[in-house]
Design an enzyme around this catalytic site. Structure first.
Site, PDB file in Angstrom:
ATOM      1  N   GLU A 146       0.850  -1.188   0.000  1.00 49.95           N
ATOM      2  CA  GLU A 146       0.000   0.000   0.000  1.00 49.95           C
ATOM      3  C   GLU A 146       0.889   1.243   0.000  1.00 49.95           C
ATOM      4  O   GLU A 146       1.757   1.386   0.850  1.00 49.95           O
ATOM      5  CB  GLU A 146      -0.933   0.017   1.213  1.00 49.95           C
ATOM      6  N   GLY A 184      -7.388   1.139   3.104  1.00 49.52           N
ATOM      7  CA  GLY A 184      -8.836   1.234   3.011  1.00 49.52           C
ATOM      8  C   GLY A 184      -9.342   1.727   1.682  1.00 49.52           C
ATOM      9  O   GLY A 184     -10.525   1.609   1.374  1.00 49.52           O
ATOM     10  N   GLY A 185      -8.467   2.311   0.872  1.00 43.39           N
ATOM     11  CA  GLY A 185      -8.874   2.744  -0.457  1.00 43.39           C
ATOM     12  C   GLY A 185      -9.865   3.885  -0.460  1.00 43.39           C
ATOM     13  O   GLY A 185     -10.038   4.620   0.517  1.00 43.39           O
ATOM     14  N   THR A 186     -10.554   4.027  -1.573  1.00 44.21           N
ATOM     15  CA  THR A 186     -11.476   5.138  -1.780  1.00 44.21           C
ATOM     16  C   THR A 186     -12.599   5.147  -0.762  1.00 44.21           C
ATOM     17  O   THR A 186     -12.911   6.179  -0.164  1.00 44.21           O
ATOM     18  CB  THR A 186     -12.066   5.074  -3.198  1.00 44.21           C
ATOM     19  N   CYS A 187     -13.231   4.014  -0.527  1.00 46.19           N
ATOM     20  CA  CYS A 187     -14.413   3.955   0.338  1.00 46.19           C
ATOM     21  C   CYS A 187     -14.124   4.520   1.727  1.00 46.19           C
ATOM     22  O   CYS A 187     -14.843   5.372   2.229  1.00 46.19           O
ATOM     23  CB  CYS A 187     -14.913   2.522   0.454  1.00 46.19           C
ATOM     24  N   HIS A 196     -45.907  -3.780   7.797  1.00 45.19           N
ATOM     25  CA  HIS A 196     -46.511  -2.455   7.755  1.00 45.19           C
ATOM     26  C   HIS A 196     -46.163  -1.707   9.044  1.00 45.19           C
ATOM     27  O   HIS A 196     -46.150  -2.305  10.127  1.00 45.19           O
ATOM     28  CB  HIS A 196     -48.032  -2.568   7.632  1.00 45.19           C
TER      29      HIS A 196
END
Length: 459
Positions: free
Chosen positions: A34, A39-42, A441
């Site tokens: 890395e 964690g990247g973009t998210c 409902h």
């Protein structure tokens, strides 16, 4: 000296860490590389920080409407943008730290920080280290696309990454791009108190959606005081004493918009330009996305591309599904394919848009005999009770096979309610199975069987 591994994973986005977990559990020696943020973009610039900001903006919006619910506030609603920004940053930091700690404690996984570049088909270099493996998984994600607009180099601008760092409310935010990223930030900052103008080159917002969806979203935005400038066929930027002047050249309205800040929200680009892919012989398309087959393998045997960089999906959930496909095929003896995936996603404005499968336009173009059902959210009890009746739901069915082809739910809870349709489509059963269900409902989902019961032949 080259270090040998069973597998190398480049990038710690949504697919990479989970794949490392599966591979190491299978007894493999794995190197995960890395170069920046785990964690990247998210985790860092996408879902987690932006949806945290959306939640703050929603809280402000509801607070301003408190009187509609019989709730009296004794002072005007204010925004502490420093606290808003700090809250989003904390959510991101906690997620990123937890992920990094998990990877570093994973038996069999060697975490290496740095920029990986290919030297050959199965060898990469990170600084002074040379690594080799028979299987390499590229999970490098994407970044904000900065278009080559006239004047773009002459003005300061924000992207979906840099705008997360501001701890103030812009006086007038001009958003260039009327699609998913741009619309989320536009509504968010309008609710924080900014004057907002959305500039979109095409004739309507989010052009990939059906026209009725685009028109409904435009109405929602205009009701909140967001200015929309579509048909902006000649966009350019220039410095201005008040900030930035955006030339739009629209068919109606003033030819320019002056904002204190401008956000460029015109799509994403894959992070594949600096990996030396050519040295490995890995093919990319004209936009830089790595070409992959149905099993997500590149043209080079043993090299796979997962997540946003392969152009086969632009979402956290599709990236994670890429991991599931690869793991199932390599470790579980399955034969899963990308084409088996039914695409679903959401637009996180308020109310949200939940989408799955074909649009009505796509379904009509297929030549199939169609049944279509719609219902305005103003006739959904849960929406009425919550005082949030904007939007509608629409379901499209193949009249011959009785299978649902696609659905749109633009309305309160639409991002959750759409999952009932997603489940039925993945189960590949007739729509009547959902129509005959007995839902709870009061919910938004309970009206989906009602919509299916009101299906009419497409005209």
């Amino acid at each position: 000296m080259t270090q040998n591994f069973d597998a190398i994973i480049i990038g710690a986005g949504q697919a990479g860490p989970s794949l490392a977990g599966r591979l190491t559990s299978a007894g493999m020696k794995v190197a995960l590389i890395e170069r920046k943020l785990f964690g990247g973009t998210c985790v860092n610039t996408g879902c987690m920080p932006t949806k945290t900001l959306v939640a703050s903006a929603y809280a402000a919006h509801v607070a301003r409407r408190a009187a509609d619910y019989g709730v009296i506030t004794n002072s005007p609603i204010g925004i502490d943008m420093k606290r808003v920004q700090a809250r989003a940053a904390e959510v991101t930091l906690n997620a990123r730290t937890g992920l990094e700690n998990w990877l570093r404690s994973m038996d069999g996984c060697t975490v290496i920080e740095g920029h990986a570049r290919f030297e050959s088909a199965h060898t990469v270099r990170v600084g002074e280290q040379s690594l080799s493996a028979p299987r390499i998984f590229i999970n490098v994600g994407g970044r904000a696309n900065v278009p080559n607009l006239p004047g773009v180099k002459d003005v300061p601008f924000l992207t979906n990454t840099s705008i997360l760092q501001i701890d103030f409310v812009p006086k007038h935010l001009v958003v260039v791009g009327g699609s998913y990223i741009g619309l989320e930030f536009a509504q968010m900052f309008r609710r924080f108190g900014s004057q907002v103008t959305v500039v979109e080159q095409s004739e309507r917002l989010i052009g990939r959606e059906d026209e009725d969806v685009s028109l409904a979203i435009a109405s929602i935005f205009e009701n909140e005081g967001i200015a929309l400038r579509t048909h902006a066929e000649c966009i350019s930027l220039a410095p201005h004493a008040e900030g930035v002047e955006v030339h739009v050249s629209c068919q109606q309205g003033a030819p320019t918009v002056v904002g204190t800040h401008v956000l460029l929200a015109v799509g994403r680009a894959p992070n594949t330009h600096d990996l030396n892919l050519d040295r490995a012989g890995i093919e990319v398309d004209a936009r830089g996305y790595i070409k992959v087959d149905e099993q997500l393998q590149t043209n080079v045997a043993g090299v796979f591309a997962l997540g946003d960089c392969n152009g086969r999906g632009a979402f956290t959930h599709t990236s994670y599904n890429d991991f599931e496909i690869v793991a199932a095929n390599l470790l579980d003896g399955e034969a899963r394919r990308v084409s088996q995936r039914i695409l679903a996603y959401a637009l996180y404005i308020d109310p949200p848009l939940g989408r799955v499968g074909l649009t009505e336009k796509q379904a009509r173009a297929s030549g199939k005999s169609l049944l279509i059902g719609t219902r305005p959210m103003s006739k959904v009890g849960r929406a009425i009770e919550k005082g949030e009746t904007q939007g509608f739901m629409k379901v499209i069915v193949d009249a011959d096979s009785k299978r649902i082809l696609g659905a749109s739910i633009l309305g309160v809870g639409g991002d959750e309610a759409i999952h009932g349709v997603i489940d039925v489509m993945n189960a590949d059963v007739p729509y009547t199975r959902l129509q005959q269900a007995v839902p709870i409902h009061p919910t938004v989902s309970e009206l989906i069987p009602t919509v299916l019961g009101d299906l009419q032949p497409a005209r």
